[in-house]
Structure formats: C-alpha cells, structure tokens
Scaffold this motif. Structure first.
Motif, PDB file in Angstrom:
ATOM      1  N   GLY A 153       0.486  -1.219  -0.050  1.00  0.00           N
ATOM      2  CA  GLY A 153       0.241  -0.341   0.681  1.00  0.00           C
ATOM      3  C   GLY A 153       0.915   1.418   0.039  1.00  0.00           C
ATOM      4  O   GLY A 153       0.506   2.126   0.363  1.00  0.00           O
ATOM      5  N   SER A 154       1.658   1.090  -0.232  1.00  0.00           N
ATOM      6  CA  SER A 154       3.006   2.431   0.003  1.00  0.00           C
ATOM      7  C   SER A 154       2.922   2.975  -1.436  1.00  0.00           C
ATOM      8  O   SER A 154       3.121   2.769  -2.186  1.00  0.00           O
ATOM      9  CB  SER A 154       4.436   1.915   0.496  1.00  0.00           C
ATOM     10  N   VAL A 155       3.262   4.276  -1.127  1.00  0.00           N
ATOM     11  CA  VAL A 155       3.164   5.448  -2.912  1.00  0.00           C
ATOM     12  C   VAL A 155       4.895   5.985  -2.605  1.00  0.00           C
ATOM     13  O   VAL A 155       4.935   6.327  -1.570  1.00  0.00           O
ATOM     14  CB  VAL A 155       2.180   6.054  -2.527  1.00  0.00           C
ATOM     15  N   VAL A 156       5.786   5.542  -2.877  1.00  0.00           N
ATOM     16  CA  VAL A 156       6.652   5.650  -3.186  1.00  0.00           C
ATOM     17  C   VAL A 156       6.910   7.045  -4.025  1.00  0.00           C
ATOM     18  O   VAL A 156       7.007   6.721  -5.271  1.00  0.00           O
ATOM     19  CB  VAL A 156       7.960   4.420  -3.811  1.00  0.00           C
ATOM     20  N   THR A 157       7.815   8.156  -3.883  1.00  0.00           N
ATOM     21  CA  THR A 157       8.332   9.397  -4.396  1.00  0.00           C
ATOM     22  C   THR A 157       9.262  10.143  -4.449  1.00  0.00           C
ATOM     23  O   THR A 157      10.103  10.649  -5.362  1.00  0.00           O
ATOM     24  CB  THR A 157       6.738  10.948  -3.707  1.00  0.00           C
ATOM     25  N   ASN A 169       2.746   6.386   3.296  1.00  0.00           N
ATOM     26  CA  ASN A 169       2.315   7.532   1.650  1.00  0.00           C
ATOM     27  C   ASN A 169       2.006   8.598   1.840  1.00  0.00           C
ATOM     28  O   ASN A 169       1.626   9.512   2.779  1.00  0.00           O
ATOM     29  CB  ASN A 169       1.459   7.119   1.429  1.00  0.00           C
ATOM     30  N   PRO A 170       3.690   9.336   1.918  1.00  0.00           N
ATOM     31  CA  PRO A 170       4.626   9.008   1.122  1.00  0.00           C
ATOM     32  C   PRO A 170       5.262   7.891   2.048  1.00  0.00           C
ATOM     33  O   PRO A 170       5.627   7.667   3.113  1.00  0.00           O
ATOM     34  CB  PRO A 170       6.011  10.168   0.551  1.00  0.00           C
ATOM     35  N   ALA A 171       6.240   7.121   1.215  1.00  0.00           N
ATOM     36  CA  ALA A 171       6.686   6.037   1.800  1.00  0.00           C
ATOM     37  C   ALA A 171       8.651   6.508   2.556  1.00  0.00           C
ATOM     38  O   ALA A 171       8.525   7.203   2.154  1.00  0.00           O
ATOM     39  CB  ALA A 171       7.254   4.774   0.721  1.00  0.00           C
ATOM     40  N   ARG A 172       8.670   5.929   3.456  1.00  0.00           N
ATOM     41  CA  ARG A 172       9.767   6.516   4.619  1.00  0.00           C
ATOM     42  C   ARG A 172      10.491   5.011   5.212  1.00  0.00           C
ATOM     43  O   ARG A 172       9.752   4.057   5.186  1.00  0.00           O
ATOM     44  CB  ARG A 172       9.046   7.696   5.642  1.00  0.00           C
ATOM     45  N   ILE A 173      11.643   5.290   5.504  1.00  0.00           N
ATOM     46  CA  ILE A 173      12.602   4.679   5.825  1.00  0.00           C
ATOM     47  C   ILE A 173      12.032   4.366   7.019  1.00  0.00           C
ATOM     48  O   ILE A 173      11.713   4.458   8.327  1.00  0.00           O
ATOM     49  CB  ILE A 173      13.707   4.924   6.093  1.00  0.00           C
ATOM     50  N   LEU A 174      11.754   2.640   7.183  1.00  0.00           N
ATOM     51  CA  LEU A 174      11.648   2.373   8.906  1.00  0.00           C
ATOM     52  C   LEU A 174      12.767   1.452   9.451  1.00  0.00           C
ATOM     53  O   LEU A 174      13.301   1.443  11.062  1.00  0.00           O
ATOM     54  CB  LEU A 174      10.039   1.137   8.624  1.00  0.00           C
TER      55      LEU A 174
END
Length: 182
Positions: A153-157, A169-174
């Motif tokens: 479900g992520s959005v990689v911008t 959303n937006p994808a961030r590093i976990l």
C-alpha cells in the motif's frame, strides 16, 4: 492436474513466440501468463527466468521508452509498468499484485487540460533482490536500492537506499536491514 500444467505451459510458449515476433527482446526461458502489451513490444526486454503473472500490463508510451525486467524477476497479478523513458527492474526482485510503476506523469498548467501538455519523464529503477508489496505505487525518477523492501500500500515518491524497509504514503524508511536479517 498435469494436463492443466501442460496446457498452461503451451499457452505460455505461444505467448512468448508471439511477443518475440512482435519485437520483444526475450533472453532465455521466461514464463508469461495472460499479460497485456498494448503497443511497442520492441521496447521491452525480459531476461532469463522472468515470470509475469496474469493481468500484468507492460505499457511503452513512446518509441524511445524502455522496460527492462531482469533475470528471475517475478511480477504478480494485475501489476502495471508504464514507461515513457526507462523503467528498469533488477535481478531477483519480487513485485506483489496490483502495483503501479511509472517513469512519467503529465505536465500541468493553469487553464489547460493535463492531457494537452507534454509528459514529464525521469528513469525509474528498482535494484536487485527488492521486495515490493501489494498495491505499491512507484513514481517517476525513483531509484530503489538493492535488497530493499517496500510495504504493501505504499506510495514511493522519493528514492530509497539499499537494504532498508520502507512503508507509508509517502513511503519512509522504517528500518535498515543488517546482514543477519537480509
């Protein structure tokens, strides 16, 4: 059961032969379920061991577009790869179902419909051994490093480095993976 597998294998070989005649560059053994290539098959390269499941769409929107799918890549059902410049997927990457990967979007100007302006393109690259979860969207100009996982479900911008887990959303590093985890 064996008859069904035999028929599926024959259908895959027929599709491969059709796409080769259409100009697609297919190197080695690949597996193609009922995929869709609406136009410009000559803009697509599949490396040995690539497997594309039912409903995968490979769309090259221009004669200069390139879609390059590395060896042993698996692309799950109903994923769309939409290229105007370059979408490149590294070896041994797995892509979940219902993903959208693109290297372009429409230019926007006040008072003008988005379809009237030129496309704005930037290459999109996925590294080797990435895992892209279900329903992920990857936008233009993004590079995803080797061994990176993107959650469902992520959005990689924006680009992601190698060896991380990202989501949202937006994808961030976990987290950053260690050698023991990868």
């Amino acid at each position: 059961m064996d008859l069904i597998r035999l028929l599926q294998g024959l259908a895959s070989r027929a599709r491969i032969a059709f796409y080769r005649v259409s100009g697609m560059q297919i190197h080695g053994h690949v597996s193609l379920r009922a995929i869709e290539v609406p136009q410009r098959a000559q803009c697509i390269t599949l490396e040995n061991g690539a497997a594309l499941d039912r409903g995968v769409v490979l769309l090259a929107t221009s004669d200069t577009a390139r879609i390059v799918i590395g060896s042993q890549v698996y692309i799950n059902r109903h994923t769309m790869i939409d290229a105007d410049a370059l979408v490149e997927i590294g070896n041994q990457t797995m892509i979940g179902p219902f993903c959208y990967i693109t290297d372009h979007d429409h230019s926007i100007r006040a008072g003008k419909p988005p379809g009237e302006g030129p496309l704005v393109s930037a290459p999109t690259r996925l590294g080797a051994r990435c895992w892209i979860g279900a329903h992920v969207t990857i936008l233009k100009g993004v590079s995803i490093g080797d061994d990176t996982t993107v959650g469902a479900g992520s959005v990689v911008t924006k680009s992601l480095p190698a060896g991380v887990v990202a989501a949202g959303n937006p994808a961030r590093i976990l987290k950053t993976l260690t050698d023991a985890e990868s």
